[in-house]
Design a protein around this motif. Structure first.
Motif, PDB file in Angstrom:
ATOM      1  N   VAL A 257       0.818  -1.210   0.000  1.00 59.91           N
ATOM      2  CA  VAL A 257       0.000   0.000   0.000  1.00 59.91           C
ATOM      3  C   VAL A 257       0.856   1.267   0.000  1.00 59.91           C
ATOM      4  O   VAL A 257       0.571   2.224  -0.728  1.00 59.91           O
ATOM      5  CB  VAL A 257      -0.940   0.011   1.229  1.00 59.91           C
ATOM      6  N   TYR A 258       1.970   1.267   0.777  1.00 57.37           N
ATOM      7  CA  TYR A 258       2.662   2.528   0.994  1.00 57.37           C
ATOM      8  C   TYR A 258       4.173   2.413   1.147  1.00 57.37           C
ATOM      9  O   TYR A 258       4.920   3.154   0.531  1.00 57.37           O
ATOM     10  CB  TYR A 258       2.081   3.230   2.230  1.00 57.37           C
ATOM     11  N   ARG A 275      -0.587  -1.240  -6.812  1.00 56.55           N
ATOM     12  CA  ARG A 275      -1.238  -0.013  -6.332  1.00 56.55           C
ATOM     13  C   ARG A 275      -2.251   0.510  -7.341  1.00 56.55           C
ATOM     14  O   ARG A 275      -3.291   1.056  -6.961  1.00 56.55           O
ATOM     15  CB  ARG A 275      -0.176   1.041  -5.996  1.00 56.55           C
ATOM     16  N   SER A 299       2.377   9.550  -2.613  1.00 57.76           N
ATOM     17  CA  SER A 299       1.984   8.170  -2.332  1.00 57.76           C
ATOM     18  C   SER A 299       0.656   7.783  -2.964  1.00 57.76           C
ATOM     19  O   SER A 299       0.397   6.605  -3.214  1.00 57.76           O
ATOM     20  CB  SER A 299       1.918   7.947  -0.815  1.00 57.76           C
ATOM     21  N   GLY A 300      -0.191   8.764  -3.280  1.00 53.98           N
ATOM     22  CA  GLY A 300      -1.496   8.437  -3.837  1.00 53.98           C
ATOM     23  C   GLY A 300      -1.519   8.319  -5.349  1.00 53.98           C
ATOM     24  O   GLY A 300      -2.559   7.978  -5.934  1.00 53.98           O
ATOM     25  N   ALA A 303      -2.410   4.654  -7.183  1.00 51.11           N
ATOM     26  CA  ALA A 303      -3.804   4.306  -6.922  1.00 51.11           C
ATOM     27  C   ALA A 303      -4.752   5.251  -7.654  1.00 51.11           C
ATOM     28  O   ALA A 303      -5.809   4.834  -8.149  1.00 51.11           O
ATOM     29  CB  ALA A 303      -4.088   4.331  -5.417  1.00 51.11           C
ATOM     30  N   ASP A 362      -3.271   7.185   0.230  1.00 52.40           N
ATOM     31  CA  ASP A 362      -3.033   5.789   0.606  1.00 52.40           C
ATOM     32  C   ASP A 362      -3.656   5.426   1.945  1.00 52.40           C
ATOM     33  O   ASP A 362      -4.019   4.276   2.180  1.00 52.40           O
ATOM     34  CB  ASP A 362      -1.522   5.506   0.655  1.00 52.40           C
ATOM     35  N   SER A 363      -3.784   6.395   2.862  1.00 51.34           N
ATOM     36  CA  SER A 363      -4.306   6.075   4.195  1.00 51.34           C
ATOM     37  C   SER A 363      -4.695   7.363   4.912  1.00 51.34           C
ATOM     38  O   SER A 363      -4.324   8.464   4.494  1.00 51.34           O
ATOM     39  CB  SER A 363      -3.249   5.324   5.029  1.00 51.34           C
ATOM     40  N   SER A 391      -6.687   2.059   1.193  1.00 54.34           N
ATOM     41  CA  SER A 391      -6.492   1.038   2.224  1.00 54.34           C
ATOM     42  C   SER A 391      -7.698   1.094   3.147  1.00 54.34           C
ATOM     43  O   SER A 391      -8.413   2.106   3.184  1.00 54.34           O
ATOM     44  CB  SER A 391      -5.211   1.287   3.026  1.00 54.34           C
TER      45      SER A 391
END
Length: 486
Positions: A257-258, A275, A299-300, A303, A362-363, A391
């Motif tokens: 995920v990250y 991702r 990080s996004g 996705a 991501d979170s 996530s």
């Protein structure tokens, strides 16, 4: 005043990164390059230990690899054909030079250096017993208990002493160990923390992620199996030991995920592709009508690409990130503290004004950054702001080498999704389901018994004992009871 960036502490902190070379010319220079590639896994400190066939040499420093290990005189001071290194973000132990790894000690069998990614969940209990028996600790790191367990083991050979030590600890670990006999690389029986093996000419290389092989020009060979010890002798012989017998793997799902770099490969799967698949599954489960899909950088991004491709909504860069803001920055006063988010992220006003946007991240940990990002979109004129998270809600703390806030500080522990949506002031908020996450990883669903991954941060299903945590709970309960009695 230098302080921690408040927008970085709303992320699950990367654990650590380890890298080792056995049998390579200028091994320490190769390790330094490998650590550069793993810098995202730990930015507080870095260290390298080398062995020249007679003596061990160590250089450890606070800060990044760059600036500490890119000087010729430093590398010249680390001679030898074998070396291992570590980049650190503290999970157990204070932030100080004495905790910077690799840790080194002179044992009866000779020098012993260890680099550790993970967290030993019974370290405090083991430490107390070792101190009772006369051990003297030089650090507050959980890793040091491994050295003392090896030193005090009654077994004859160094390998047996090391295996004896591993069988007394709980939790998560990937280790690279250097001794006069050679290099040992190993993972915990569940394989919670990652470790891979590669080759660079005749040299054998170990690393937390395959991206480090790409940087140094090495070839990926294979993943170190859960519970496996790989020994590389000084003459280049490679041996595998499996002292824990058959094990059931539970690798950390958050690597996908990250944590891992998107250009890494985990278990033959591209992190970047996974991702994107997570983003596509997120779009299937949580569609919304909007004009643009916008990632929260960086990080996004994968996705968000997957979400855009699946939904048919255009992908755009509606948030521009400055890459010149590090872990720390100078804050001239409390009055400008609220402006700090714009040092790192700024809205692309010309794009998003009057538009309905879907933010992909991501979170959500504490929720403070999500709140500021949504507010930034509002101030830039967005008509609607919908947030989608790649996530499930992070409801539980990690005790396996990831520095997470106390559970009471996790937004998903305190609020349901509706409450979280209200907190960040979004028009809607949705997360990928736990089964959806597993589906994106190529599984039919999460297994009810013995799941395929460690997903405790989402489910609370911890795959090992948490001795120190359980002892702390009992101690706190006892102290509260004593207060009531008094």
């Amino acid at each position: 005043m230098i302080t921690t960036n408040p927008f970085d502490d709303d992320k699950l902190r990367e654990e650590c990164g380890i890298f080792g070379v056995s049998g390579g010319e200028t091994a320490s220079a190769i390790v330094a390059l490998g650590l550069h590639a793993l810098q995202h896994r730990g930015q507080e400190a870095a260290g390298i230990t080398s062995w020249d066939g007679h003596d061990f040499h160590t250089h450890r420093a606070m800060g990044h690899v760059a600036g500490n290990f890119d000087r010729d005189e430093v590398i010249r001071g680390l001679p030898g054909a074998s070396a291992c290194g570590h980049v650190r973000y503290s999970t157990t132990g204070e932030t100080s030079l004495r905790n910077v790894q690799p840790l080194y000690a002179e044992l009866n069998s000779g020098g012993f250096a260890v680099a550790h990614n993970g967290n030993i969940s019974n370290a405090m209990k083991v430490r107390r017993e070792l101190i009772r028996r006369g051990s003297i600790f030089q650090s507050t790191s959980d890793t040091e208990v491994i050295i003392h367990l090896v030193a005090t083991s009654s077994y004859r050979t160094l390998l047996d002493k090391f295996i004896d030590a591993l069988k007394q600890i709980e939790g998560a670990y990937s280790l690279i160990v250097m001794t006069p006999e050679g290099m040992i690389a190993c993972r915990d029986p569940l394989g919670i923390r990652p470790l891979v093996m590669g080759k660079l000419g005749d040299a054998v290389i170990f690393a937390s992620e395959t991206v480090a092989f790409d940087v140094v020009g090495a070839d990926y060979v294979r993943t170190i199996d859960p519970g496996e010890l790989v020994i590389v002798t000084n003459d280049g012989e490679i041996r595998s030991h499996r002292p824990f017998g058959e094990t059931h793997a539970r690798p950390c799902i958050f690597e996908h995920v990250y944590f891992s770099r998107p250009d890494s490969i985990i278990d033959n799967s591209s992190v970047y592709s996974v991702r994107k698949a997570i983003g596509a599954q997120l779009a299937i489960e949580n569609p919304v009508e909007a004009d643009y899909v916008i990632p929260v950088p960086d990080s996004g991004v994968p996705a968000a690409i997957g979400y855009a491709q699946q939904s048919g909504i255009p992908f755009e860069l509606g948030i521009i990130r400055s890459h010149y803001i590090g872990r720390t920055f100078i804050q001239p006063g409390d009055k400008v503290r609220h402006l700090g988010v714009k040092l790192k992220h700024n809205a692309n006003r010309a794009l998003i004004e009057g538009k309905r946007i879907v933010l992909i991240d991501d979170s959500i940990v504490r929720g403070t950054t999500s709140l500021k990002i949504v507010q930034m979109m509002r101030e830039a004129g967005a008509a609607e702001v919908h947030m989608r998270i790649a996530s499930p809600p992070t409801k539980h703390s990690c005790f396996y080498g990831v520095d997470t806030p106390e559970r009471t500080k996790l937004l998903a522990h305190k609020l349901d999704i509706g409450g979280m949506q209200d907190f960040i002031h979004a028009d809607s908020l949705a997360f990928i389901s736990i089964n959806g996450l597993y589906k994106a990883l190529g599984e039919a669903k999460r297994a009810d018994i013995r799941p395929q991954y460690c997903d405790a941060c989402f489910t609370g299903d911890y795959p090992t004992k948490l001795t120190d945590q359980d002892d702390a709970v009992v101690t706190n309960q006892f102290e509260l009871l004593a207060e009531r009695v008094v």
